[in-house]
Design a protein around this motif. Structure first.
Motif, PDB file in Angstrom:
ATOM      1  N   ALA A 294      45.196   9.469  22.261  1.00 30.37           N
ATOM      2  CA  ALA A 294      45.680   8.085  23.595  1.00 30.37           C
ATOM      3  C   ALA A 294      43.487   7.350  23.679  1.00 30.37           C
ATOM      4  O   ALA A 294      42.945   8.536  23.428  1.00 30.37           O
ATOM      5  N   ALA A 295      43.823   6.165  23.726  1.00 25.72           N
ATOM      6  CA  ALA A 295      42.639   5.582  24.621  1.00 25.72           C
ATOM      7  C   ALA A 295      42.531   4.834  25.799  1.00 25.72           C
ATOM      8  O   ALA A 295      44.311   4.995  26.087  1.00 25.72           O
ATOM      9  N   GLU A 296      41.992   4.828  26.699  1.00 34.02           N
ATOM     10  CA  GLU A 296      42.139   4.709  28.777  1.00 34.02           C
ATOM     11  C   GLU A 296      41.988   2.697  28.252  1.00 34.02           C
ATOM     12  O   GLU A 296      41.320   2.644  27.555  1.00 34.02           O
ATOM     13  N   VAL A 297      42.343   2.316  28.753  1.00 39.70           N
ATOM     14  CA  VAL A 297      42.695   0.834  29.446  1.00 39.70           C
ATOM     15  C   VAL A 297      42.763   0.211  30.304  1.00 39.70           C
ATOM     16  O   VAL A 297      43.160   1.289  31.277  1.00 39.70           O
ATOM     17  N   SER A 298      42.841  -0.745  31.050  1.00 41.45           N
ATOM     18  CA  SER A 298      42.256  -1.043  32.131  1.00 41.45           C
ATOM     19  C   SER A 298      43.808  -1.605  32.878  1.00 41.45           C
ATOM     20  O   SER A 298      43.678  -1.748  34.022  1.00 41.45           O
ATOM     21  N   ASN A 299      45.086  -1.912  31.266  1.00 41.72           N
ATOM     22  CA  ASN A 299      46.079  -2.436  31.705  1.00 41.72           C
ATOM     23  C   ASN A 299      46.469  -2.280  30.432  1.00 41.72           C
ATOM     24  O   ASN A 299      46.097  -2.407  29.173  1.00 41.72           O
ATOM     25  N   PHE A 300      47.757  -2.336  30.685  1.00 45.80           N
ATOM     26  CA  PHE A 300      49.362  -1.784  29.350  1.00 45.80           C
ATOM     27  C   PHE A 300      50.115  -3.673  28.925  1.00 45.80           C
ATOM     28  O   PHE A 300      50.504  -3.360  28.162  1.00 45.80           O
TER      29      PHE A 300
ATOM     30  N   THR B  53      36.973  14.616  40.845  1.00 47.53           N
ATOM     31  CA  THR B  53      37.439  14.056  41.049  1.00 47.53           C
ATOM     32  C   THR B  53      37.978  13.378  40.009  1.00 47.53           C
ATOM     33  O   THR B  53      37.055  12.283  40.371  1.00 47.53           O
ATOM     34  N   THR B  54      38.722  12.768  39.658  1.00 48.32           N
ATOM     35  CA  THR B  54      39.181  11.713  38.532  1.00 48.32           C
ATOM     36  C   THR B  54      40.168  10.747  39.148  1.00 48.32           C
ATOM     37  O   THR B  54      41.488  11.454  39.319  1.00 48.32           O
ATOM     38  N   PRO B  55      40.363   9.648  38.488  1.00 45.16           N
ATOM     39  CA  PRO B  55      41.105   8.765  39.163  1.00 45.16           C
ATOM     40  C   PRO B  55      42.696   8.982  38.452  1.00 45.16           C
ATOM     41  O   PRO B  55      42.264   9.218  37.760  1.00 45.16           O
ATOM     42  N   GLU B  56      43.677   7.882  38.543  1.00 42.23           N
ATOM     43  CA  GLU B  56      44.585   7.708  37.799  1.00 42.23           C
ATOM     44  C   GLU B  56      43.936   6.686  36.122  1.00 42.23           C
ATOM     45  O   GLU B  56      42.956   5.892  37.263  1.00 42.23           O
ATOM     46  N   LYS B  57      44.621   7.791  35.799  1.00 40.41           N
ATOM     47  CA  LYS B  57      43.551   6.497  34.190  1.00 40.41           C
ATOM     48  C   LYS B  57      45.696   6.164  33.865  1.00 40.41           C
ATOM     49  O   LYS B  57      46.243   6.631  33.530  1.00 40.41           O
TER      50      LYS B  57
ATOM     51  N   GLU C 151      40.763  16.855  26.738  1.00 44.28           N
ATOM     52  CA  GLU C 151      40.277  16.570  26.325  1.00 44.28           C
ATOM     53  C   GLU C 151      39.775  14.836  26.360  1.00 44.28           C
ATOM     54  O   GLU C 151      39.989  14.512  26.037  1.00 44.28           O
ATOM     55  N   LEU C 152      38.543  15.283  26.074  1.00 43.79           N
ATOM     56  CA  LEU C 152      37.937  14.045  26.229  1.00 43.79           C
ATOM     57  C   LEU C 152      36.998  14.081  25.468  1.00 43.79           C
ATOM     58  O   LEU C 152      36.209  14.833  25.312  1.00 43.79           O
ATOM     59  N   LEU C 153      36.984  12.797  23.913  1.00 48.14           N
ATOM     60  CA  LEU C 153      36.443  12.998  22.305  1.00 48.14           C
ATOM     61  C   LEU C 153      35.266  11.947  22.657  1.00 48.14           C
ATOM     62  O   LEU C 153      36.211  10.792  22.263  1.00 48.14           O
TER      63      LEU C 153
ATOM     64  N   SER D 279      36.736   2.062  27.420  1.00 46.21           N
ATOM     65  CA  SER D 279      35.313   2.988  26.213  1.00 46.21           C
ATOM     66  C   SER D 279      35.933   3.035  24.560  1.00 46.21           C
ATOM     67  O   SER D 279      36.408   2.750  24.461  1.00 46.21           O
ATOM     68  N   THR D 280      35.103   4.138  23.819  1.00 44.56           N
ATOM     69  CA  THR D 280      35.247   4.694  22.828  1.00 44.56           C
ATOM     70  C   THR D 280      35.485   5.977  22.968  1.00 44.56           C
ATOM     71  O   THR D 280      35.919   6.211  21.845  1.00 44.56           O
ATOM     72  N   ASP D 281      35.503   5.987  24.026  1.00 39.13           N
ATOM     73  CA  ASP D 281      36.046   7.907  23.662  1.00 39.13           C
ATOM     74  C   ASP D 281      37.986   7.627  23.835  1.00 39.13           C
ATOM     75  O   ASP D 281      38.459   6.890  24.162  1.00 39.13           O
ATOM     76  N   LEU D 282      37.853   8.771  23.542  1.00 42.39           N
ATOM     77  CA  LEU D 282      39.585   8.780  23.211  1.00 42.39           C
ATOM     78  C   LEU D 282      39.555  10.648  24.026  1.00 42.39           C
ATOM     79  O   LEU D 282      39.200  10.999  24.582  1.00 42.39           O
TER      80      LEU D 282
END
Length: 161
Positions: free
Chosen positions: A76-82, A8-12, A137-139, A47-50
């Motif tokens: 995309a890249a995951e961020v803590s805020n916009f 289960t993954t939280p909202e990203k 997909e998590l790169l 993180s550095t993941d794409l």
């Protein structure tokens, strides 16, 4: 192929670029080529993941496979805020939820075998069904573009039958 882990993954929160495409008119290369120069300008990265996301039309869903069906793909890249969104990039919030996570090993040309296993073998035999949320997909660190030794995580949205 392996048994997936169920997670289960939280909202990203994601920052990136998107394009509408079909499997027949696949513009994935064009999308990533346009996104990569912005990568270092994205603030608040977790993180550095794409992440490569496919958003399918809710009405059409993913059932009744149609290679001409339009969907939106994000690089995309995951961020803590916009905050401080770089010009030229958009924001997207991944819903999160229950996912079956598979490891794809190989090049993009090998993906049909992975998808055939997921949707043709594992899913019909599992206690899950496809849920109508984003696929992604998590790169990560083991991802190497077009390299036979490349690995990436394939996240498929599921729910218990």
């Amino acid at each position: 192929m392996q048994t997936p882990r169920i997670e289960t993954t939280p909202e990203k929160k994601l920052v990136g670029k998107s394009l509408e495409m079909t499997l027949v008119e696949n513009k994935t290369h064009e999308l990533w080529k346009s996104f990569m120069p912005y990568r270092s300008k994205i603030k608040h990265r977790i993180s550095t993941d794409l992440i490569s996301i496919q958003v399918y039309d809710k009405a059409a869903g993913f059932n009744g496979f149609d290679p001409h069906a339009k969907f939106t793909k994000w690089a995309a890249a995951e961020v803590s805020n916009f905050d401080h969104l770089p010009e030229g990039l958009g924001q997207y919030t991944l819903q999160g939820g229950l996912y079956a996570v598979f490891i794809h090993k190989g090049t993009p040309a090998d993906f049909p075998k992975t998808f055939q296993f997921i949707f043709g073998t594992w899913l019909p035999q599992s206690p899950y069904e496809l849920d109508n949320r984003e696929h992604f997909e998590l790169l990560g660190d083991k991802y190497k573009n077009n390299d036979p030794s490349s690995e990436e995580e394939v996240w498929v949205p599921v729910r218990r039958v």
